[in-house]
Design an enzyme around this catalytic site. Structure first.
Site, PDB file in Angstrom:
ATOM      1  N   TYR A  57      62.632  45.974   5.779  1.00 44.75           N
ATOM      2  CA  TYR A  57      64.258  46.129   6.167  1.00 44.75           C
ATOM      3  C   TYR A  57      64.115  47.260   7.183  1.00 44.75           C
ATOM      4  O   TYR A  57      64.239  48.413   6.610  1.00 44.75           O
ATOM      5  CB  TYR A  57      65.040  46.241   4.809  1.00 44.75           C
ATOM      6  CG  TYR A  57      65.176  44.746   4.108  1.00 44.75           C
ATOM      7  CD1 TYR A  57      64.661  43.925   4.442  1.00 44.75           C
ATOM      8  CD2 TYR A  57      65.835  44.950   2.932  1.00 44.75           C
ATOM      9  CE1 TYR A  57      64.804  42.644   3.676  1.00 44.75           C
ATOM     10  CE2 TYR A  57      65.936  43.889   2.025  1.00 44.75           C
ATOM     11  CZ  TYR A  57      65.335  42.473   2.416  1.00 44.75           C
ATOM     12  OH  TYR A  57      65.365  41.333   1.776  1.00 44.75           O
ATOM     13  N   LEU A 205      76.414  35.297  -0.490  1.00 45.87           N
ATOM     14  CA  LEU A 205      77.505  35.406   0.435  1.00 45.87           C
ATOM     15  C   LEU A 205      77.321  34.364   1.493  1.00 45.87           C
ATOM     16  O   LEU A 205      78.060  34.346   2.561  1.00 45.87           O
ATOM     17  CB  LEU A 205      78.334  36.663   0.779  1.00 45.87           C
ATOM     18  CG  LEU A 205      78.470  37.656  -0.468  1.00 45.87           C
ATOM     19  CD1 LEU A 205      79.118  38.714  -0.128  1.00 45.87           C
ATOM     20  CD2 LEU A 205      79.605  36.690  -1.477  1.00 45.87           C
ATOM     21  N   GLY A 208      77.443  36.130   4.640  1.00 53.22           N
ATOM     22  CA  GLY A 208      78.800  36.366   5.151  1.00 53.22           C
ATOM     23  C   GLY A 208      79.664  34.795   5.448  1.00 53.22           C
ATOM     24  O   GLY A 208      81.118  35.065   5.535  1.00 53.22           O
TER      25      GLY A 208
HETATM   26  N1  NAP Z   1      64.038  37.616  -0.615  1.00 50.94           N
HETATM   27  C1  NAP Z   1      64.310  37.432   0.560  1.00 50.94           C
HETATM   28  O1  NAP Z   1      63.762  36.744   1.417  1.00 50.94           O
HETATM   29  C2  NAP Z   1      65.773  37.818   1.151  1.00 50.94           C
HETATM   30  C3  NAP Z   1      66.239  37.117   2.401  1.00 50.94           C
HETATM   31  C4  NAP Z   1      67.698  37.555   2.755  1.00 50.94           C
HETATM   32  C5  NAP Z   1      68.333  38.312   1.867  1.00 50.94           C
HETATM   33  N2  NAP Z   1      67.764  38.860   0.810  1.00 50.94           N
HETATM   34  C6  NAP Z   1      68.406  39.831  -0.036  1.00 50.94           C
HETATM   35  O2  NAP Z   1      69.937  39.438  -0.233  1.00 50.94           O
HETATM   36  C7  NAP Z   1      70.706  40.822   0.362  1.00 50.94           C
HETATM   37  C8  NAP Z   1      71.968  40.005   0.617  1.00 50.94           C
HETATM   38  O3  NAP Z   1      71.481  39.146   1.933  1.00 50.94           O
HETATM   39  P1  NAP Z   1      72.606  39.424   3.131  1.00 50.94           P
HETATM   40  O4  NAP Z   1      73.134  40.713   3.314  1.00 50.94           O
HETATM   41  O5  NAP Z   1      71.869  38.725   4.228  1.00 50.94           O
HETATM   42  O6  NAP Z   1      73.930  38.422   2.765  1.00 50.94           O
HETATM   43  P2  NAP Z   1      75.066  38.530   1.725  1.00 50.94           P
HETATM   44  O7  NAP Z   1      75.035  39.151   0.602  1.00 50.94           O
HETATM   45  O8  NAP Z   1      75.238  36.748   1.589  1.00 50.94           O
HETATM   46  O9  NAP Z   1      76.252  38.347   2.863  1.00 50.94           O
HETATM   47  C9  NAP Z   1      76.347  39.784   3.590  1.00 50.94           C
HETATM   48  C10 NAP Z   1      77.771  39.512   4.577  1.00 50.94           C
HETATM   49  O10 NAP Z   1      78.878  39.497   3.734  1.00 50.94           O
HETATM   50  C11 NAP Z   1      79.722  40.411   4.095  1.00 50.94           C
HETATM   51  N3  NAP Z   1      80.337  41.077   2.921  1.00 50.94           N
HETATM   52  C12 NAP Z   1      79.884  41.707   1.810  1.00 50.94           C
HETATM   53  N4  NAP Z   1      80.619  41.864   0.842  1.00 50.94           N
HETATM   54  C13 NAP Z   1      81.938  41.441   1.194  1.00 50.94           C
HETATM   55  C14 NAP Z   1      83.153  41.612   0.956  1.00 50.94           C
HETATM   56  N5  NAP Z   1      83.516  42.045  -0.468  1.00 50.94           N
HETATM   57  N6  NAP Z   1      84.239  40.985   1.673  1.00 50.94           N
HETATM   58  C15 NAP Z   1      84.045  40.341   2.848  1.00 50.94           C
HETATM   59  N7  NAP Z   1      82.724  40.461   3.406  1.00 50.94           N
HETATM   60  C16 NAP Z   1      81.582  40.863   2.695  1.00 50.94           C
HETATM   61  C17 NAP Z   1      78.870  41.531   4.696  1.00 50.94           C
HETATM   62  O11 NAP Z   1      79.582  42.309   5.572  1.00 50.94           O
HETATM   63  P3  NAP Z   1      79.947  43.696   5.219  1.00 50.94           P
HETATM   64  O12 NAP Z   1      78.707  44.687   5.586  1.00 50.94           O
HETATM   65  O13 NAP Z   1      81.102  44.058   6.563  1.00 50.94           O
HETATM   66  O14 NAP Z   1      80.511  43.960   3.916  1.00 50.94           O
HETATM   67  C18 NAP Z   1      77.619  41.072   5.280  1.00 50.94           C
HETATM   68  O15 NAP Z   1      78.083  40.426   6.696  1.00 50.94           O
HETATM   69  C19 NAP Z   1      69.956  41.332   1.194  1.00 50.94           C
HETATM   70  O16 NAP Z   1      70.223  42.626   1.336  1.00 50.94           O
HETATM   71  C20 NAP Z   1      68.493  41.218   0.449  1.00 50.94           C
HETATM   72  O17 NAP Z   1      68.520  42.299  -0.516  1.00 50.94           O
HETATM   73  C21 NAP Z   1      66.611  38.439   0.331  1.00 50.94           C
END
Ligand code: NAP
Length: 277
Positions: A57, A205, A208
């Site tokens: 990352y 989420l 987003g």
């Molecule tokens: N194993 C894998 O292959 C893999 C792949 C992808 C992701 N992941 C893991 O999954 C985690 C999460 O994935 P992700 O960050 O892509 O997606 P996510 O958690 O589904 O969504 C993140 C998005 O939601 C927004 N958000 C978060 N909390 C919020 C709230 N309370 N209200 C409004 N908006 C909110 C964030 O914006 P803000 O920053 O503005 O809050 C960001 O744009 C990653 O950090 C990683 O650890 C793993």
């Protein structure tokens, strides 16, 4: 906080993913590193004890921010890492899954996080990998035997890949994508529930999409007086007791809505309705 056992520790089922800490533009880091560190500190202050991260990352950016934000780490904090991929110069993720690459990545994660042993490392399956999956997973098992990590998990797996991995070594957890907008792979979730293996739902989420005004959750959330983020996570936690969620945010003000999901139960009927929707 409603908890479960993961990698020999008791942790809450609301985790935190660090991918957002690296910033929207790969390689360069976040626009505001102080805000990024404040977000991860806010999560830990709110009781989150499961953090998902990876040396790729950024690369390196998320791990280094995590270490700067939290060291000395709380004793009961479980940091899970991932190997098996790397970030190419154009920002995309590509396979890096030879046993040598896996071993180098584990050592890099140790150095970036500033720890002597990693409690949980996931081998991320990459469709473009030309390395037999059993060899990638086997490298983690060897590192566990050497004492560099405690538990091996797998990520982005089908049912078949999970079974192949379990034939190589005990698998402590599965980290896969699952949420209202991504219901594929339910067979993997069900298999982990049946086997008592923790299932970490990543991107809960929908990156987003589920918290936008256009999300199918938004009107329900408004009627219920909670945020769409809370509703999305609570829906996931209600699927099975072995499910934890890994939302990511770079906004400290967003953490409260994420943690609120642990105390919110969906009204009967809405769970199924959201599945259908
Ligand atoms: N194993 C894998 O292959 C893999 C792949 C992808 C992701 N992941 C893991 O999954 C985690 C999460 O994935 P992700 O960050 O892509 O997606 P996510 O958690 O589904 O969504 C993140 C998005 O939601 C927004 N958000 C978060 N909390 C919020 C709230 N309370 N209200 C409004 N908006 C909110 C964030 O914006 P803000 O920053 O503005 O809050 C960001 O744009 C990653 O950090 C990683 O650890 C793993």
């Amino acid at each position: 906080m409603h908890s479960f056992t993961l990698a020999g520790r008791t942790v809450g089922r609301i985790g935190y993913g660090t991918m957002q800490l690296a910033g929207p533009k790969a390689m360069g880091g976040p626009a505001d590193p102080q805000r990024a560190k404040a977000a991860v500190r806010a999560a830990v202050d709110a009781g989150v004890r499961l953090i998902d991260t990876s040396g790729y990352y950024g690369p390196e950016v998320a791990n280094r921010l995590l270490a700067e934000a939290l060291r000395p780490y709380p004793e009961d904090l479980l940091i899970a890492t991932k190997v098996g991929a790397r970030r190419s110069p154009d920002g995309s993720f590509v396979a890096d899954a030879t046993p040598e690459a896996v071993k180098a990545a584990v050592r890099d994660n140790l150095a970036q996080l500033g720890v002597e042993r990693l409690p949980l490392v996931h081998a991320r399956f990459m469709p473009d990998s030309t390395v037999p999956w059993a060899e990638t997973v086997g490298a983690l098992a060897e590192l566990r035997d050497e004492g560099l990590l405690e538990h091996a998990g797998v990520s982005n797996v089908t049912r078949e890949l999970l079974d192949q991995a379990r034939a190589v070594t005990p698998i402590a957890s599965v980290e896969n994508e699952f949420h209202v907008g991504h219901l594929g792979g339910r067979d993997v979730l069900d298999a982990t529930t049946a086997a008592g293996i923790p299932y970490l739902a990543f991107r809960p989420l929908g990156n987003g999409a589920l918290v936008k005004e256009t999300s199918p959750l938004t009107s329900h959330a408004r009627q219920l007086g909670v945020s769409a983020a809370t509703l999305a996570l609570a829906w996931l936690l209600g699927l099975a007791p072995n499910v934890a969620v890994l939302p990511g945010t770079s906004d400290p003000g967003h953490v409260a809505d994420l943690v609120a999901a642990q105390d919110f139960s969906l009204p009967s009927g809405l769970r199924a309705a959201l599945y259908e929707a």
